[in-house]
Scaffold this motif. Structure first.
Motif, PDB file in Angstrom:
ATOM      1  N   GLY A  90       0.805  -1.211   0.000  1.00  0.00           N
ATOM      2  CA  GLY A  90       0.000   0.000   0.000  1.00  0.00           C
ATOM      3  C   GLY A  90       0.840   1.264   0.000  1.00  0.00           C
ATOM      4  O   GLY A  90       2.021   1.255  -0.385  1.00  0.00           O
ATOM      5  N   ALA A  91       0.232   2.357   0.450  1.00  0.00           N
ATOM      6  CA  ALA A  91       0.880   3.662   0.443  1.00  0.00           C
ATOM      7  C   ALA A  91       1.365   4.036   1.835  1.00  0.00           C
ATOM      8  O   ALA A  91       0.700   3.750   2.839  1.00  0.00           O
ATOM      9  N   PHE A  92       2.524   4.670   1.881  1.00  0.00           N
ATOM     10  CA  PHE A  92       3.112   5.106   3.140  1.00  0.00           C
ATOM     11  C   PHE A  92       3.678   6.512   2.959  1.00  0.00           C
ATOM     12  O   PHE A  92       4.230   6.839   1.898  1.00  0.00           O
ATOM     13  N   VAL A  93       3.561   7.331   3.997  1.00  0.00           N
ATOM     14  CA  VAL A  93       4.187   8.654   3.959  1.00  0.00           C
ATOM     15  C   VAL A  93       5.700   8.446   3.836  1.00  0.00           C
ATOM     16  O   VAL A  93       6.284   7.641   4.558  1.00  0.00           O
ATOM     17  N   HIS A  94       6.291   9.167   2.912  1.00  0.00           N
ATOM     18  CA  HIS A  94       7.732   9.039   2.696  1.00  0.00           C
ATOM     19  C   HIS A  94       8.512   9.469   3.936  1.00  0.00           C
ATOM     20  O   HIS A  94       8.152  10.461   4.586  1.00  0.00           O
ATOM     21  N   THR A  95       9.532   8.718   4.257  1.00  0.00           N
ATOM     22  CA  THR A  95      10.430   9.090   5.352  1.00  0.00           C
ATOM     23  C   THR A  95      11.696   9.684   4.743  1.00  0.00           C
ATOM     24  O   THR A  95      12.437   8.981   4.054  1.00  0.00           O
ATOM     25  N   PRO A  96      11.930  10.973   4.945  1.00  0.00           N
ATOM     26  CA  PRO A  96      13.095  11.605   4.305  1.00  0.00           C
ATOM     27  C   PRO A  96      14.403  11.044   4.838  1.00  0.00           C
ATOM     28  O   PRO A  96      14.540  10.775   6.024  1.00  0.00           O
ATOM     29  N   THR A  97      15.342  10.867   3.944  1.00  0.00           N
ATOM     30  CA  THR A  97      16.661  10.402   4.347  1.00  0.00           C
ATOM     31  C   THR A  97      17.515  11.585   4.778  1.00  0.00           C
ATOM     32  O   THR A  97      17.196  12.746   4.490  1.00  0.00           O
ATOM     33  N   GLU A  98      18.608  11.288   5.461  1.00  0.00           N
ATOM     34  CA  GLU A  98      19.544  12.345   5.856  1.00  0.00           C
ATOM     35  C   GLU A  98      20.063  13.096   4.635  1.00  0.00           C
ATOM     36  O   GLU A  98      20.209  14.316   4.654  1.00  0.00           O
TER      37      GLU A  98
END
Length: 239
Positions: A90-98
């Motif tokens: 499904g869809a997930f809020v993106h987790t920003p990388t460093e």
């Protein structure tokens, strides 16, 4: 849709547009855009947190719409880098990388350093008065410990500095990164709090004095400190 001139319409069957003769430009539906904007704002203000699973039916019910515009919005949000669509999950809020955060905040530092210099060169007494009003709004939010108001006040003040510089292209470029800056800034608004608004006051003083070099230096230091605070927070969370 704007029609081709009649002469062109008559000739198009034998021209390069013949293969796409039946295609039409589809104007975005207001509902589709509204759903996209609503979901994006929920992500930016972290009501929908990084990594959170996004269920179409729940989002549709929350927004009072059908699942179709939600599905379309999620696909567009994936294209824009705000959502990850994972096969069979499904869809997930993106987790920003460093790396993503570092690159964006570095670009912001360059753009806004120049923006501050231009603001000092062009600011009128009215402009300075408006900056001080925005500074007061931020300080009031700080006293109230209201994170949402702090983030909004911070964004408003930076946008005003960009506008005062009278460089439309620069303002537009800063506007393009504004939502992501807000996304990164929200969790550190409170830790930065007093230092951030002291730096804003110093920046406004430099702009009021017409000192472009000092304004640029203050803004650069301010942006780099925000960048460092974000990285320090991420390091603490990972330990």
């Amino acid at each position: 849709m704007t029609s081709l001139p009649s002469g062109r319409r008559a000739a198009k069957s034998s021209g390069p547009l013949s293969a796409a003769a039946s295609r039409r430009v589809e104007r975005p539906a207001p509902l589709r855009q509204a759903v996209y904007d609503a979901l994006l704002e929920l992500i930016v203000n972290r009501t929908l947190a990084p990594g959170q699973h996004l269920v179409e039916a729940e989002l549709a019910e929350y927004l009072g719409v059908s699942r179709q515009p939600v599905r379309e919005a999620l696909q567009r949000l994936q294209t824009d880098g705000w959502v990850d669509l994972r096969p069979a999950q499904g869809a997930f809020v993106h987790t920003p990388t460093e790396e993503e955060a570092d690159q964006l905040l570095a670009v912001r530092s360059v753009l806004e350093t120049y923006s501050a210099k231009l603001a000092a060169e062009h600011a009128t007494a009215t402009d300075v008065k408006q900056l001080k009003k925005l500074q007061k709004a931020g300080e009031d939010a700080l006293v109230a410990a209201d994170v949402d108001r702090l983030v909004e006040a911070n964004a408003n003040l930076h946008a005003a500095v960009a506008a005062i510089g009278r460089n439309k292209v620069l303002s537009e470029m800063i506007g393009l990164v504004d939502r992501r800056v807000r996304w990164y800034y929200t969790p550190i608004a409170r830790p930065r709090s007093r230092d951030s608004w002291n730096e804003h006051a110093e920046l406004i003083a430099a702009i009021a004095d017409g000192d472009g070099e000092r304004a640029g230096e203050v803004m650069h230091r301010h942006a780099e400190q925000t960048r460092q605070t974000y990285h320090d927070r991420k390091t603490t969370e990972s330990n």
